[in-house]
Design an enzyme around this catalytic site. Structure first.
Site, PDB file in Angstrom:
ATOM      1  N   ARG A 195      -1.382 -12.694  26.399  1.00 56.28           N
ATOM      2  CA  ARG A 195      -1.046 -11.436  25.742  1.00 56.28           C
ATOM      3  C   ARG A 195       0.345 -11.525  25.122  1.00 56.28           C
ATOM      4  NH1 ARG A 195      -3.211 -10.223  30.871  1.00 56.28           N
ATOM      5  NH2 ARG A 195      -5.186  -9.074  30.807  1.00 56.28           N
ATOM      6  N   LYS A 198      -1.075  -8.338  33.849  1.00 63.95           N
ATOM      7  CA  LYS A 198      -1.107  -6.931  34.238  1.00 63.95           C
ATOM      8  C   LYS A 198      -1.097  -6.808  35.754  1.00 63.95           C
ATOM      9  CE  LYS A 198      -3.501  -5.153  30.135  1.00 63.95           C
ATOM     10  NZ  LYS A 198      -4.708  -4.435  29.636  1.00 63.95           N
ATOM     11  N   HIS A 239      -3.317  -9.726  19.751  1.00 63.64           N
ATOM     12  CA  HIS A 239      -4.577  -9.419  20.427  1.00 63.64           C
ATOM     13  C   HIS A 239      -5.761 -10.013  19.675  1.00 63.64           C
ATOM     14  CE1 HIS A 239      -6.269  -7.338  23.812  1.00 63.64           C
ATOM     15  NE2 HIS A 239      -7.194  -6.790  23.058  1.00 63.64           N
ATOM     16  N   ARG A 289      -5.919 -13.528  20.552  1.00 60.10           N
ATOM     17  CA  ARG A 289      -6.492 -13.622  21.905  1.00 60.10           C
ATOM     18  C   ARG A 289      -8.018 -13.558  21.841  1.00 60.10           C
ATOM     19  NH1 ARG A 289      -5.240 -12.490  27.435  1.00 60.10           N
ATOM     20  NH2 ARG A 289      -6.585 -10.928  28.410  1.00 60.10           N
ATOM     21  N   HIS A 320      -8.512 -11.548  33.160  1.00 64.13           N
ATOM     22  CA  HIS A 320      -9.289 -10.331  33.402  1.00 64.13           C
ATOM     23  C   HIS A 320      -9.579 -10.191  34.892  1.00 64.13           C
ATOM     24  CE1 HIS A 320     -11.033 -10.255  29.039  1.00 64.13           C
ATOM     25  NE2 HIS A 320      -9.842  -9.716  29.115  1.00 64.13           N
ATOM     26  N   TYR A 363     -17.667 -10.877  24.867  1.00 71.57           N
ATOM     27  CA  TYR A 363     -17.752 -12.078  24.040  1.00 71.57           C
ATOM     28  C   TYR A 363     -19.142 -12.688  24.044  1.00 71.57           C
ATOM     29  CZ  TYR A 363     -12.736 -11.589  24.050  1.00 71.57           C
ATOM     30  OH  TYR A 363     -11.474 -11.090  23.902  1.00 71.57           O
TER      31      TYR A 363
END
Length: 237
Positions: A66, A90, A157, A160, A183, A192
């Site tokens: 990110r 995150k 993004h 990414r 994730h 995806y």
């Protein structure tokens, strides 16, 4: 309330309401391999800033990190001997991502031109020696996207998304892509899967049957047709 037993299902005032469908999730738009090549070759290698931006773009595409992870990347988190980087994602979750040898070489060239730095110093620095902020990462990507004329608005993004899309097309499993992207849930990575479906449709459209199969529509007589023709009875008469 019905599920919790606080309301009888016959008394449910919403029982006759039509079911509400979720808004279709917008599929990510990814760059083609040709667009990525044009983007990565745009920064000129004759200045430290040019080498920095080339390394930044290559790192974003080569790892899928990110913009915030890129901005907070520290010099000690980049191991060009073991070919890994460690980023804080995150929720403060750290993950270690392997580097492609060619990508590591691009980073090494930038480090040599930039000069030595302490482990806690930012890996990407501005022209004034300050850390390159998240907004600065976005600005650099947007600027080089315009200069390389990739044809679509560019952001970290989107790069990414391109990273993950190209891995799916290369046959990499979703679990591996999930771990690389950081994730928490596999459902975030399943978006995806549409790439595989699109590739299958493209492959089906390019199948040679389209050239080998005769079109017989013009030979079919108008009106209803019999279920099948009666077969002759051999040996009769």
């Amino acid at each position: 309330m019905v599920a919790m037993g606080q309301l009888d299902h016959h008394d449910n005032p919403l029982a006759s309401f039509p079911s509400i469908k979720a808004v279709p999730r917008k599929l990510p738009v990814a760059l083609s391999s040709e667009q990525v090549a044009r983007l990565l070759s745009e920064p000129t290698p004759d200045t430290v800033i040019g080498l920095r931006d080339r390394a930044l773009l290559a790192l974003l595409y080569g790892t899928g990190i990110r913009a915030s992870e890129c901005a907070w990347l520290r010099n000690g988190s980049v191991d060009l001997n073991q070919l890994t980087i460690t980023v804080e994602g995150k929720g403060g979750h750290e993950r270690t991502i392997p580097l492609n040898p060619e990508l590591a070489e691009v980073l090494r060239i930038y480090v040599e031109a930039r000069g030595p730095a302490l482990n806690h110093a930012p890996f990407f620095r501005s022209r004034f020696g300050k850390p390159l902020s998240r907004g600065g990462v976005y600005e650099r990507v947007r600027t080089w996207g315009q200069r390389s004329r990739v044809g679509i608005p560019l952001s970290p993004h989107r790069i990414r998304h391109t990273f993950a899309t190209h891995l799916v097309r290369a046959g990499v499993g979703l679990v591996t892509i999930r771990d690389l992207l950081g994730h928490r849930l596999i459902t975030s990575t399943q978006i995806y899967l549409h790439v595989t479906a699109d590739d299958l449709r493209t492959a089906a459209a390019r199948h040679p049957i389209s050239r080998l199969l005769d079109t017989i529509k013009h030979l079919i007589a108008p009106g209803p047709l019999p279920f099948q023709k009666a077969r002759p009875i051999y040996g009769s008469g």
